[in-house]
Design an enzyme around this catalytic site. Structure first.
Site, PDB file in Angstrom:
ATOM      1  N   LYS A 216     -65.039  83.835 -71.230  1.00 34.24           N
ATOM      2  CA  LYS A 216     -65.606  82.580 -71.047  1.00 34.24           C
ATOM      3  C   LYS A 216     -66.998  82.227 -71.409  1.00 34.24           C
ATOM      4  O   LYS A 216     -67.694  83.359 -71.637  1.00 34.24           O
ATOM      5  CB  LYS A 216     -65.111  81.864 -69.662  1.00 34.24           C
ATOM      6  CG  LYS A 216     -63.539  81.578 -69.488  1.00 34.24           C
ATOM      7  CD  LYS A 216     -63.477  80.831 -68.428  1.00 34.24           C
ATOM      8  CE  LYS A 216     -61.983  80.572 -68.235  1.00 34.24           C
ATOM      9  NZ  LYS A 216     -61.373  79.926 -66.838  1.00 34.24           N
ATOM     10  N   ARG A 251     -57.693  86.656 -63.718  1.00 33.11           N
ATOM     11  CA  ARG A 251     -56.750  86.174 -64.753  1.00 33.11           C
ATOM     12  C   ARG A 251     -57.718  86.648 -65.998  1.00 33.11           C
ATOM     13  O   ARG A 251     -58.691  86.294 -66.381  1.00 33.11           O
ATOM     14  CB  ARG A 251     -56.617  84.814 -64.876  1.00 33.11           C
ATOM     15  CG  ARG A 251     -55.882  84.236 -65.814  1.00 33.11           C
ATOM     16  CD  ARG A 251     -55.683  82.917 -65.900  1.00 33.11           C
ATOM     17  NE  ARG A 251     -55.034  82.079 -66.909  1.00 33.11           N
ATOM     18  CZ  ARG A 251     -55.395  81.888 -68.166  1.00 33.11           C
ATOM     19  NH1 ARG A 251     -56.712  82.234 -68.383  1.00 33.11           N
ATOM     20  NH2 ARG A 251     -54.569  81.409 -69.086  1.00 33.11           N
TER      21      ARG A 251
HETATM   22  N1  HH2 Z   1     -58.497  79.350 -67.241  1.00 26.78           N
HETATM   23  C1  HH2 Z   1     -58.025  78.937 -68.581  1.00 26.78           C
HETATM   24  C2  HH2 Z   1     -56.677  78.759 -68.521  1.00 26.78           C
HETATM   25  N2  HH2 Z   1     -56.117  78.593 -67.390  1.00 26.78           N
HETATM   26  N3  HH2 Z   1     -55.763  79.080 -64.940  1.00 26.78           N
HETATM   27  C3  HH2 Z   1     -56.220  79.386 -64.062  1.00 26.78           C
HETATM   28  N4  HH2 Z   1     -55.563  79.605 -62.929  1.00 26.78           N
HETATM   29  N5  HH2 Z   1     -57.693  79.982 -63.887  1.00 26.78           N
HETATM   30  C4  HH2 Z   1     -58.419  79.815 -64.911  1.00 26.78           C
HETATM   31  O1  HH2 Z   1     -59.861  80.243 -64.906  1.00 26.78           O
HETATM   32  C5  HH2 Z   1     -57.992  79.582 -66.242  1.00 26.78           C
HETATM   33  C6  HH2 Z   1     -56.328  79.110 -66.258  1.00 26.78           C
HETATM   34  C7  HH2 Z   1     -58.577  78.974 -69.924  1.00 26.78           C
HETATM   35  O2  HH2 Z   1     -58.833  80.210 -70.473  1.00 26.78           O
HETATM   36  P1  HH2 Z   1     -57.445  80.577 -71.838  1.00 26.78           P
HETATM   37  O3  HH2 Z   1     -56.355  80.423 -71.226  1.00 26.78           O
HETATM   38  O4  HH2 Z   1     -58.265  82.029 -72.050  1.00 26.78           O
HETATM   39  O5  HH2 Z   1     -58.041  79.587 -72.747  1.00 26.78           O
HETATM   40  P2  HH2 Z   1     -57.509  78.268 -73.237  1.00 26.78           P
HETATM   41  O6  HH2 Z   1     -57.302  77.197 -72.265  1.00 26.78           O
HETATM   42  O7  HH2 Z   1     -58.303  77.962 -74.665  1.00 26.78           O
HETATM   43  O8  HH2 Z   1     -56.023  78.570 -73.758  1.00 26.78           O
END
Ligand code: HH2
Length: 271
Positions: A216, A251
């Site tokens: 992030k 995660r």
């Molecule tokens: N972060 C993201 C998405 N879902 N869920 C939880 N519980 N905690 C988190 O910190 C979290 C989450 C964002 O990261 P990512 O899925 O890699 O990216 P994107 O939202 O661009 O798909």
């Protein structure tokens, strides 16, 4: 009841991220093909993932909302195929009860709701399928959240929110409740670091704590300003700190590397 995550071993579990989206900030576009998505999920399971978190809508700052039909078109074939090929628990990363319901019916057993149960129907969906829930803190929407970062005390306020939502879920009879302070969601870089520094305070609530620092932008705020592709080591440092401070689950995108880092934490714990 389906497949259940067990937190009683004291180990920090790994939630492997699978984004079936064109626009996720790190893996966007890589797993839109269901066959590739399933292949990557099975690879993450091999690498040590305890649960696979499947998402069809990016929630990065500025991301466009996706209609439920499109989200389902992306994730449902992946959930169906994975459920028939692996016994590993599957989590559906969605804030839409309709998407959650279909995926739970297809074999997922955990709802990961980044809006922290904003839609009351989500609780009903979880109860219907006896699913677990991840309650994450955020404010606003991905479009607006980075303008909503004013807190007197970020940890106290996020904790208060999670306590209320988790309490309501518990009273409703949800069988497994996991809380997540929401790294990067309506938080400045400094607030994200403070959340990690004070993570024990969330653990005091008595629910398993999940954190998602993987690749992030707060990690890119450090000297050098590394882009997402160059944030692996910083992310491993973050999950190591989180584990030492009591996180029950992290995660991550990089499951193999995270497993190795957490193996050191386990070895130190049991030494
Ligand atoms: N972060 C993201 C998405 N879902 N869920 C939880 N519980 N905690 C988190 O910190 C979290 C989450 C964002 O990261 P990512 O899925 O890699 O990216 P994107 O939202 O661009 O798909």
């Amino acid at each position: 009841m389906g497949r259940t995550l067990r937190f009683d071993s004291g180990r920090t579990l790994i939630m492997g991220i699978l984004n079936v989206t064109p626009d996720s900030f790190f893996d966007g576009g890589r797993f839109l093909d269901p066959a590739r998505a399933v292949e990557r999920s099975l690879e993450m399971i091999e690498e040590g993932a305890d649960v696979i978190d499947i998402g069809g809508e990016s929630t990065r700052p500025g991301a466009e909302a996706v209609p439920a039909e499109e989200e389902l078109r992306r994730v449902l074939p992946v959930v169906e195929r994975l459920a028939s090929r692996s016994g590993t628990p599957l989590s559906i990363d969605t804030s839409k009860p309709a998407v959650a319901r279909e995926c739970l019916a297809a074999g997922a057993s955990l709802i990961n709701d980044v809006t922290g149960l904003r839609d009351p129907e989500m609780l009903e969906a979880a109860l219907e399928f006896n699913a677990g829930i991840v309650i994450m803190h955020m404010r606003g929407t991905p479009q607006t959240m980075q303008q909503q970062t004013y807190y007197q005390d970020v940890v106290a306020e996020v904790k208060q929110y999670l306590a209320e939502k988790a309490g309501a879920a518990q009273s409703a009879g949800i069988r497994q409740i996991i809380i997540d302070p929401g790294i990067g969601f309506a938080k400045t870089a400094a607030q994200n670091f403070e959340i990690l520094r004070r993570l024990e305070e969330f653990c005091d609530l008595g629910y398993p704590v999940l954190v998602g620092p993987s690749r992030k932008s707060f990690l890119g705020s450090l000297p050098g300003g590394a882009p997402p592709e160059q944030r692996l080591e910083a992310g491993l440092a973050a999950v190591t700190i989180a584990a030492l401070k009591g996180a029950s689950m992290v995660r991550v995108h990089d499951v193999r590397q995270c497993r190795r880092a957490l193996d050191v934490v386990e070895a130190v714990r049991s030494a």
